[in-house]
Every structure is written in C-alpha cells, then in structure tokens.
Scaffold this motif. Structure first.
Motif, short mmCIF file in Angstrom:
data_model
loop_
_atom_site.label_atom_id
_atom_site.label_comp_id
_atom_site.label_asym_id
_atom_site.label_seq_id
_atom_site.Cartn_x
_atom_site.Cartn_y
_atom_site.Cartn_z
N THR A 1 -6.32 -4.34 -1.77
CA THR A 1 -5.17 -4.54 -0.90
C THR A 1 -5.25 -5.98 -0.39
O THR A 1 -6.24 -6.68 -0.65
CB THR A 1 -5.13 -3.52 0.25
N ALA B 1 1.87 1.68 -3.44
CA ALA B 1 0.69 1.89 -4.30
C ALA B 1 0.27 3.35 -4.28
O ALA B 1 0.05 3.96 -5.33
CB ALA B 1 -0.47 1.01 -3.82
N ARG B 2 0.21 3.94 -3.09
CA ARG B 2 -0.26 5.33 -3.00
C ARG B 2 0.74 6.30 -3.63
O ARG B 2 0.36 7.30 -4.23
CB ARG B 2 -0.58 5.70 -1.55
N VAL C 1 -4.57 -0.25 -9.67
CA VAL C 1 -3.34 -0.38 -8.87
C VAL C 1 -3.61 -1.32 -7.69
O VAL C 1 -4.61 -1.17 -6.98
CB VAL C 1 -2.84 1.00 -8.37
N THR C 2 -2.71 -2.28 -7.51
CA THR C 2 -2.85 -3.26 -6.42
C THR C 2 -2.13 -2.76 -5.16
O THR C 2 -1.42 -1.75 -5.21
CB THR C 2 -2.24 -4.61 -6.83
N GLY C 3 -2.28 -3.51 -4.08
CA GLY C 3 -1.58 -3.15 -2.85
C GLY C 3 -1.52 -4.31 -1.88
O GLY C 3 -1.81 -5.45 -2.25
N SER D 1 -4.98 3.47 2.43
CA SER D 1 -5.33 2.70 1.24
C SER D 1 -6.77 2.18 1.30
O SER D 1 -7.41 2.01 0.27
CB SER D 1 -4.35 1.54 1.04
N ASP E 1 0.81 -1.22 0.00
CA ASP E 1 0.00 0.00 0.00
C ASP E 1 0.84 1.27 0.00
O ASP E 1 0.49 2.26 -0.64
CB ASP E 1 -0.92 0.01 1.23
N ILE F 1 0.11 5.94 -7.33
CA ILE F 1 -1.15 6.61 -7.69
C ILE F 1 -0.95 8.13 -7.73
O ILE F 1 -1.44 8.82 -8.63
CB ILE F 1 -2.28 6.22 -6.70
N LYS G 1 -9.71 4.80 -5.99
CA LYS G 1 -8.38 5.16 -6.51
C LYS G 1 -7.44 3.95 -6.51
O LYS G 1 -6.59 3.83 -7.38
CB LYS G 1 -7.76 6.27 -5.65
N GLN G 2 -7.55 3.13 -5.51
CA GLN G 2 -6.73 1.90 -5.45
C GLN G 2 -7.68 0.73 -5.61
O GLN G 2 -8.79 0.74 -5.05
CB GLN G 2 -5.97 1.84 -4.11
N ASN G 3 -7.27 -0.29 -6.40
CA ASN G 3 -8.20 -1.37 -6.69
C ASN G 3 -8.40 -2.32 -5.51
O ASN G 3 -9.51 -2.76 -5.23
CB ASN G 3 -7.71 -2.15 -7.92
#
Ligand code: BGC
Length: 364
Positions: free
Chosen positions: A289, A248-249, A268-270, A277, A245, A252, A285-287
């Motif tokens: 985690t 990831a951020r 985007v993964t995490g 996240s 995460d 992003i 914004k994030q797919n």
C-alpha cells in the motif's frame, strides 16, 4: 438637543456593538472543512485531524462529509459561507464543485483544494496534496519487483489487469500515469501483457474502461468478476494494478472466489494504509500500500490556512512548493506536495504502528 445627541450616540454605539458582537465571536476566521466521502476510510481521519488542528490554532471550524454527492457537498459549502467562513478546505467530489468555489470567491473566502485538484476553476490559488505521481510509481515499481519483470520474456510474458480510480477525480489519472510509466516499457517489449482494456496513459480512450465510478468497491468487484469470466477466463493473472486499498480488497475478494487463485493470488497493489489492508499485507494477500499520513497533510493544511488568513507568505515545513505543474484548466495554482511512503510486509510495523498511526491490536 445635546442630551438627545448623547442618547443618539449611545444608542448607535450600543446598536453597532450588538451587530458587531456575534460577528466577532462566532464568525471571525471560521474555517469550513468539506470532505468528499466516508466510504473510503481515510477521509474521516482527514476530517478529524483538520478539525483538531484548526481548533488547536484557535479557529472555530466545522467539518462536513459529502457522501460522494457533489450537490450535497455544494450545499455544505453554502452553509459554511452562510456561517461566515473565511476559509474553506475542500476535498471535492468532482468538478461540479466549481460553482461553490466561485461563490466562496465572491464572498471573499479563501479556498484550499485539499488532496484533489479542483479542475475547471479560476477562483482559487492553493492546492495541497501528496506527490500523487510518486504514489503511482510506487505501485508500478512494486509490481515490477514482485513479478521480476526485468527477467520476463516475450515468450513467457507476465499478465496483468488494470484498474483506476474515479473518472471524475484528477488524482486517479495521476496515480495511473505514475504506475503505467513504470510498466509501459515491459508492455512495449511484450514481456508484460495487459488482459482486458489496455490504456497506456490516462489520456487514452481506453482509460475510461478501467476507471471506477466514485471509487466504489462494489463496482470494482463486479468489474473484476466480469474480467475473470471473460477476458481473464483462460489466463492466470500475475498482477492487478489497484489504485487504492478499498478497491484492492474488493478485487482480492473477487479473485479469492475463483478456484484458479485458491493457492496463489495475483500481486495486488493499493494505497492509503487502511487498517484492513495492513492486515491483508501481513497475511500475504495484498502486496503493498502507499501511506499518505493524513495527520501530516492536515497539519500542513492548517499551517497554510493560518498563514493565508493572517496575510502572511506561507512556508510549509515538510512540503515541496510546485508553482508550475498544477493547472486547473483555467489557471496555474500553487501546489504544496507531501511525500508518500511505500508500505509492504517488510516495513508495515515500522511505518504504520511505530509511528502511532495504528496500534498493533487494531490490525485484526
Ligand atoms: C485520494 C485517495 C483515496 C481516493 C478515494 C483520492 O483522491 O487521494 O487517497 O483513496 O481518493 O477516496
């Protein structure tokens, strides 16, 4: 003479009590908890949970954070040994920890490798972690589903950029292999194109080009900006494989300041279920985690520590024992594996909030 002997015996007894007393009180069963860093949120939770669980079982315990500096962590481990630690739980920074592990073995202290395998050492027997290959598979499968790779074609391929964790953290390889094993068939078919360096397994030379020294967000962000200005300048990325995460951020953030992604960010993964996240997942914004419940890992670790310190055969509830797959390069260690949980928009409330890990109000 008799009187002298009696006095002598009394003096000797008193002296031995004096010598033994602090040993009994302060040193018996002391557990040293060496965590690698604090810049990734989870480790403070790991440290706090380990400390609480060890204390609840009646052990004297201390926690130290290495600030991603192996020299510093080795010093902390030395301090634990000086204080008489009988067992060390070590989430290592890198392989430079082996000298400290050798010192622990020399002092008769048991070492449990925590979350990260300690490679290059023959001086310990136990490793406890999550099923990290599965963590990577979850990331790969999330991309496979979100991009509908099953329906993608060579004529209109999907595009992805790859990121991995620290090159000195064995987990980074395992996460990547789990993810790329899901994605590789599509790459080989031509329906998924890798933009930028394209390792197809962690042992490929190109893997070092996608790693992120010490899991540092600023390094991942700079590499993403570089990709956007070079290899990915003329393409629109559909996905970015991000290993955790924190990274990831950062990735992003870099994409969000590129006009091309103003309306639609790449998938985007995490990993880790960090609070920021979870908010990014809620906000689209994030797919996804992967939640690795540090409370469970800590509890299982202290259960293991307790059994080992009592000379009992460990049987750890909720953990799968694997005695064949984890090799330090010098010996096979006994690995206890806990189950990770995939988290996305559909289940984040159930997994992260209903379980009491976060309060609804924590998710800003
Ligand atoms: C851990 C991850 C963490 C990363 C960076 C890995 O070894 O398994 O949970 O995100 O280190 O601290």
């Amino acid at each position: 003479m008799k009187k002298f002997l009696t006095v002598l015996v009394l003096v000797l007894v008193a002296a031995s009590v004096l010598v033994a007393a602090p040993k009994k009180k302060g040193k018996a069963g002391m557990i040293g908890l060496a965590m690698p860093e604090t810049h990734v949120e989870r480790w403070q939770k790991d440290g706090a949970a380990l400390l609480a669980d060890a204390t609840a079982k009646g052990y004297k315990a201390e926690v130290a954070y290495g600030d991603a500096d192996q020299g510093k962590q080795n010093q902390q481990i030395q301090d634990f040994l000086t204080k008489g630690a009988k067992l060390l739980v070590i989430g290592s920074v890198n392989e430079g920890v082996v000298s400290a592990v050798a010192d622990a073995a020399r002092d008769g202290a048991i070492v449990i490798a925590y979350d990260r395998l300690i490679t290059g050492s023959k001086d310990y027997d136990y490793y406890i972690t999550f099923d990290n290959y599965k963590v990577g598979q979850f990331q790969g499968k999330a991309i496979e589903a979100a991009l509908n790779l099953a329906a993608a074609t060579k004529a209109a391929p999907k595009k992805i950029a790859l990121f991995a964790g620290s090159p000195t953290d064995n987990n980074a390889k395992v996460f990547f292999d789990g993810a790329i094993d899901v994605l590789r068939p599509y790459v080989e078919k031509g329906s998924l194109v890798i933009v930028g360096p394209a390792p197809l397994k962690s042992s490929d030379a190109a893997f070092t080009k996608i790693t992120t020294e010490n899991w540092r967000a600023d390094i991942a962000k700079a590499r993403m900006e570089n990709l956007l200005n070079n290899d990915a300048k003329k393409v629109v990325l559909d996905a970015i494989l991000a290993p955790n995460d924190t990274l990831a951020r950062a990735i992003i953030e870099a994409c969000a300041s590129d006009a091309k992604y103003a309306k639609k960010l790449p998938v985007v993964t995490g990993q880790d279920g960090e609070v920021a996240s979870i908010a990014a997942i809620r906000d689209g914004k994030q797919n996804m985690t992967v939640f690795k419940d540090t409370r469970k890992l800590a509890a299982a670790t202290i259960e293991l520590a307790d059994a080992l310190l009592k000379g009992q055969t460990p049987s750890i509830a909720g953990a799968r024992l694997d005695t064949t797959s984890y090799d330090t390069g010098k010996k096979k260690v006994k690995a206890y594996l806990l189950e990770p949980v995939i988290v996305n928009k559909d289940n984040y409330k159930a997994v992260m909030i209903d379980s009491g890990y976060y309060k609804e109000s924590d998710i800003k």
